[in-house]
Design a protein around this motif. Structure first.
Motif, PDB file in Angstrom:
ATOM      1  N   ASP A  76       0.801  -1.221   0.000  1.00 35.26           N
ATOM      2  CA  ASP A  76       0.000   0.000   0.000  1.00 35.26           C
ATOM      3  C   ASP A  76       0.840   1.280   0.000  1.00 35.26           C
ATOM      4  OD1 ASP A  76      -2.572   0.845  -0.247  1.00 35.26           O
ATOM      5  OD2 ASP A  76      -2.796   1.304   1.895  1.00 35.26           O
ATOM      6  N   LYS A  77       2.108   1.155  -0.275  1.00 33.57           N
ATOM      7  CA  LYS A  77       2.955   2.329  -0.103  1.00 33.57           C
ATOM      8  C   LYS A  77       4.107   2.466  -1.099  1.00 33.57           C
ATOM      9  CE  LYS A  77       5.309   4.873   3.537  1.00 33.57           C
ATOM     10  NZ  LYS A  77       5.834   4.873   4.889  1.00 33.57           N
ATOM     11  N   TYR A  78       4.654   1.358  -1.534  1.00 34.27           N
ATOM     12  CA  TYR A  78       5.887   1.427  -2.332  1.00 34.27           C
ATOM     13  C   TYR A  78       5.688   0.970  -3.777  1.00 34.27           C
ATOM     14  CZ  TYR A  78       7.608   1.397   2.428  1.00 34.27           C
ATOM     15  OH  TYR A  78       7.814   1.666   3.744  1.00 34.27           O
ATOM     16  N   LEU A  79       6.516   1.517  -4.629  1.00 38.48           N
ATOM     17  CA  LEU A  79       6.437   1.146  -6.034  1.00 38.48           C
ATOM     18  C   LEU A  79       7.846   1.247  -6.614  1.00 38.48           C
ATOM     19  CD1 LEU A  79       3.826   2.753  -8.387  1.00 38.48           C
ATOM     20  CD2 LEU A  79       6.227   2.922  -8.954  1.00 38.48           C
ATOM     21  N   ARG A  80       8.224   0.236  -7.342  1.00 37.18           N
ATOM     22  CA  ARG A  80       9.541   0.287  -7.963  1.00 37.18           C
ATOM     23  C   ARG A  80       9.392   0.571  -9.448  1.00 37.18           C
ATOM     24  NH1 ARG A  80      13.292  -4.873  -8.579  1.00 37.18           N
ATOM     25  NH2 ARG A  80      12.019  -5.109 -10.434  1.00 37.18           N
ATOM     26  N   LEU A  81       9.992   1.637  -9.864  1.00 41.97           N
ATOM     27  CA  LEU A  81       9.928   2.053 -11.251  1.00 41.97           C
ATOM     28  C   LEU A  81      11.275   1.732 -11.871  1.00 41.97           C
ATOM     29  CD1 LEU A  81       7.782   3.563 -12.886  1.00 41.97           C
ATOM     30  CD2 LEU A  81       8.876   5.683 -12.217  1.00 41.97           C
ATOM     31  N   ARG A  82      11.232   1.142 -13.042  1.00 42.53           N
ATOM     32  CA  ARG A  82      12.483   0.694 -13.615  1.00 42.53           C
ATOM     33  C   ARG A  82      12.574   1.098 -15.080  1.00 42.53           C
ATOM     34  NH1 ARG A  82      13.675  -5.756 -14.419  1.00 42.53           N
ATOM     35  NH2 ARG A  82      15.083  -5.483 -16.180  1.00 42.53           N
ATOM     36  N   LYS A  83      13.730   1.592 -15.477  1.00 43.36           N
ATOM     37  CA  LYS A  83      13.978   1.876 -16.878  1.00 43.36           C
ATOM     38  C   LYS A  83      15.170   1.046 -17.316  1.00 43.36           C
ATOM     39  CE  LYS A  83      16.097   5.503 -18.714  1.00 43.36           C
ATOM     40  NZ  LYS A  83      16.446   6.757 -19.414  1.00 43.36           N
ATOM     41  N   GLY A  84      14.948   0.210 -18.267  1.00 44.73           N
ATOM     42  CA  GLY A  84      16.026  -0.662 -18.717  1.00 44.73           C
ATOM     43  C   GLY A  84      16.436  -1.599 -17.595  1.00 44.73           C
ATOM     44  N   LYS A  85      17.677  -2.005 -17.636  1.00 46.16           N
ATOM     45  CA  LYS A  85      18.138  -2.926 -16.606  1.00 46.16           C
ATOM     46  C   LYS A  85      18.731  -2.198 -15.426  1.00 46.16           C
ATOM     47  CE  LYS A  85      19.395  -6.863 -19.417  1.00 46.16           C
ATOM     48  NZ  LYS A  85      20.498  -7.336 -20.251  1.00 46.16           N
ATOM     49  N   LYS A  86      19.276  -1.055 -15.683  1.00 46.15           N
ATOM     50  CA  LYS A  86      20.137  -0.454 -14.680  1.00 46.15           C
ATOM     51  C   LYS A  86      19.533   0.683 -13.891  1.00 46.15           C
ATOM     52  CE  LYS A  86      24.076  -1.349 -17.666  1.00 46.15           C
ATOM     53  NZ  LYS A  86      25.051  -0.704 -18.547  1.00 46.15           N
ATOM     54  N   ASN A  87      18.419   1.190 -14.318  1.00 45.06           N
ATOM     55  CA  ASN A  87      17.905   2.390 -13.661  1.00 45.06           C
ATOM     56  C   ASN A  87      16.640   2.124 -12.872  1.00 45.06           C
ATOM     57  OD1 ASN A  87      19.868   4.248 -15.011  1.00 45.06           O
ATOM     58  ND2 ASN A  87      18.832   3.415 -16.796  1.00 45.06           N
ATOM     59  N   TYR A  88      16.754   2.345 -11.588  1.00 44.54           N
ATOM     60  CA  TYR A  88      15.632   2.089 -10.696  1.00 44.54           C
ATOM     61  C   TYR A  88      15.345   3.304  -9.842  1.00 44.54           C
ATOM     62  CZ  TYR A  88      16.580  -2.848 -11.565  1.00 44.54           C
ATOM     63  OH  TYR A  88      16.773  -4.064 -12.143  1.00 44.54           O
ATOM     64  N   VAL A  89      14.069   3.526  -9.578  1.00 44.43           N
ATOM     65  CA  VAL A  89      13.704   4.521  -8.577  1.00 44.43           C
ATOM     66  C   VAL A  89      12.622   3.907  -7.709  1.00 44.43           C
ATOM     67  CG1 VAL A  89      12.599   6.733  -8.154  1.00 44.43           C
ATOM     68  CG2 VAL A  89      14.327   6.534  -9.939  1.00 44.43           C
ATOM     69  N   VAL A  90      12.787   4.028  -6.412  1.00 42.25           N
ATOM     70  CA  VAL A  90      11.762   3.557  -5.484  1.00 42.25           C
ATOM     71  C   VAL A  90      10.859   4.738  -5.163  1.00 42.25           C
ATOM     72  CG1 VAL A  90      11.334   2.678  -3.178  1.00 42.25           C
ATOM     73  CG2 VAL A  90      13.261   1.798  -4.523  1.00 42.25           C
ATOM     74  N   VAL A  91       9.589   4.591  -5.508  1.00 43.55           N
ATOM     75  CA  VAL A  91       8.637   5.655  -5.243  1.00 43.55           C
ATOM     76  C   VAL A  91       7.863   5.304  -3.975  1.00 43.55           C
ATOM     77  CG1 VAL A  91       6.669   6.940  -6.129  1.00 43.55           C
ATOM     78  CG2 VAL A  91       8.411   6.095  -7.704  1.00 43.55           C
ATOM     79  N   THR A  92       7.836   6.249  -3.054  1.00 45.15           N
ATOM     80  CA  THR A  92       7.135   6.031  -1.793  1.00 45.15           C
ATOM     81  C   THR A  92       5.940   6.970  -1.716  1.00 45.15           C
ATOM     82  OG1 THR A  92       9.293   5.640  -0.803  1.00 45.15           O
ATOM     83  CG2 THR A  92       7.447   5.918   0.699  1.00 45.15           C
ATOM     84  N   ALA A  93       4.781   6.403  -1.398  1.00 44.85           N
ATOM     85  CA  ALA A  93       3.589   7.238  -1.242  1.00 44.85           C
ATOM     86  C   ALA A  93       3.547   7.740   0.190  1.00 44.85           C
ATOM     87  CB  ALA A  93       2.341   6.421  -1.550  1.00 44.85           C
ATOM     88  N   LYS A  94       3.178   8.979   0.354  1.00 44.23           N
ATOM     89  CA  LYS A  94       3.101   9.471   1.739  1.00 44.23           C
ATOM     90  C   LYS A  94       1.758  10.127   1.992  1.00 44.23           C
ATOM     91  CE  LYS A  94       5.117  13.936   0.772  1.00 44.23           C
ATOM     92  NZ  LYS A  94       6.157  14.910   0.980  1.00 44.23           N
TER      93      LYS A  94
END
Length: 423
Positions: free
Chosen positions: A405-423
């Motif tokens: 209910d809070k986290y999402l992992r966004l990924r571009k290609g193999k090497k690029n990740y961003v963890v998105v946190t809902a607040k």
RNA sequence: GGUAGGUUAUCCAAGUGGCUAAAGGGUGCAGACUGUAAAUCUGUCGGCUAACGCCUUCAAUGGUUCGAAUCCAUUACCUACCA
């Protein structure tokens, strides 16, 4: 094993003056120095080679001096540079010096009983000398003919498009002066530096002989090159910094993990303190099973321990989570951990749900613009969590995309990740 | 101070009045193949838009023209030669 043998085995000797005499001299502890100009507010991986060399000397009983270039940094070293550089403002310079000093202090041992490291700033002996005194006492010993012949200057003189200013031309005098002062006051007899420093170092050696009648030595370390010919330590995003605020611990680790196979053994020699046996063992493992990347992991781990000692285990763990497969089992601790040590973004929950994916990609910094984000999605490079790549760019973030209910992992290609946190 | 040349997108570099968001190359990013490797191949590479299309850009400002990266003037910066 003498320090010279050690350095030679590691491939760390590019050139040195009077090798036979230097060997003799070095049999007993000597005082040596290396300068670091504060061109930025952090050192980067390229600076590591000479800095670790100082440390290698110290480990074998020699007395290292790290010189922060408060004076030289304000002038700009033309060596290895194809164009005149913008002078740094006084404020930036002061800020950089403070930051760089802190980093230098971390990698040398100042508490050693026999041979504590020293850290000095060349501004301390340069800033109060008058221009006239400098010209009379130091300048007189230099022949412009010789200065012009030095590679660093000649390259710039020959390049009709660029040229060299009098300021940068004078740089080698300042560095020579440093060596002379350190030799006179601290009995420093050896200067080390990158191979582009050769001309500056020999200038200092000449000055010591002329002013002090002393024979001192110089040793240069090779310029580190990547197997593919690109510059070591630079990525598209910029240099790899030692400061974790400029290059995250995770990125720092990834940088080493992604080392070209052809470079990894050389880099183990250059950048780690692993013994010859250990490195040769890793080389065997690497050759027999390159896909396991044992050597890469050792390299990355050593460097991380060295530069970010307080984060032991962090990068390995983050890496496992990011590149591993057991995605659904993440606990909220895992997520928080990822958010802290890799790239992360916080967005208000109400805004996040219903946000077009393209917008989130831009916010997360994975795509530079919405147009590019669209193309990235169409190129099948974007995925959410561990789902397959999204097929169309009209996607809107759903509540169901949030893990726990809070986290999402966004990924571009193999090497690029961003963890998105809902607040 | 005089004379000549230059300043094009992330970098190099073509383009000398309309067909030019601008050739070509590099780098980057993504895809395939793999091992978070290399090499290779494919796509993409100013912004906005679902799209037609619209907008901003060729050092800066002003001008000529129906129309300018391209012509003119001024300014700034860089370089060379001469004094």
């Amino acid at each position: 094993m003498s320090i010279i043998d050690e350095l030679k085995w590691r491939g760390l000797v590019a050139d040195c003056t009077d090798a036979a005499e230097l060997e003799k001299k070095i049999a007993a502890p000597v005082t040596l120095y290396c300068g670091f100009d504060p061109t930025a507010d952090s050192l980067h991986v390229g600076n590591l080679v000479p800095l670790l060399a100082l440390r290698r000397f110290q480990l074998l009983g020699h007395h290292p001096i790290a010189v922060a270039g408060g004076a030289t940094g304000s002038i700009g070293d033309p060596s290895g540079k194809t164009a005149e550089r913008q002078l740094l403002t006084k404020e930036i310079l002061d800020h950089n010096i403070v930051s760089v000093k802190v980093q230098l202090a971390k990698l040398l041992d100042f508490e050693a009983k026999q041979n504590p490291a020293r850290l000095v700033d060349n501004a301390s002996w340069t800033q109060n000398i008058s221009f006239l005194d400098f010209l009379r006492d130091i300048g007189k010993h230099f022949s412009v003919n010789q200065m012009v012949a030095k590679e660093s200057v000649r390259a710039r003189m020959e390049d009709r498009e660029v040229g060299i200013s009098y300021t940068e031309f004078s740089y080698m005098l300042l560095q020579a002066f440093d060596f002379m002062v350190l030799c006179r006051d601290q009995n420093c007899e050896l200067q080390i530096g990158g191979s582009d420093q050769w001309g500056n170092i020999t200038a200092g050696i000449d000055l010591c002989r002329k002013k002090l009648g002393k024979t001192v030595f110089g040793l240069t370390l090779p310029l580190i090159t990547n197997a593919d010919g690109s510059k070591f330590g630079k990525t598209a995003a910029g240099a790899i910094w030692l400061d974790p605020n400029k290059t995250s611990v995770e990125d720092f680790y990834q940088f080493w993990i992604r080392t070209d196979d052809r470079d990894v053994i050389r880099y183990l020699k250059f950048f780690t303190f692993l013994s010859r046996d250990e490195i040769e063992d890793l080389e065997q493992q690497h050759k027999s099973k390159p896909e396991a990347r044992i050597a890469h992991q050792a390299l990355a781990k050593e460097l991380r321990n060295l530069i970010h000692p307080s984060t032991a285990g962090v990068a390995e763990r983050a890496s496992k989570i990011l590149f591993g497969t057991h995605f659904e089992n993440y606990t909220s601790d895992d997520w928080e951990f990822l958010a802290k040590y890799s790239h992360s973004l916080e967005v208000e929950k109400a805004k996040l749900i219903g946000m077009p994916l393209v917008e989130l990609l831009v916010l997360a910094g994975l795509s530079p613009s919405k147009g590019q984000a669209r193309k990235d999605i169409e190129g099948r490079g974007i995925s959410i969590n561990n789902n397959p790549p999204l097929p169309n760019f009209g996607y809107i973030i759903q509540a169901g995309d949030l893990q726990l209910d809070k986290y999402l992992r966004l990924r571009k290609g193999k090497k690029n990740y961003v963890v998105v946190t809902a607040k």
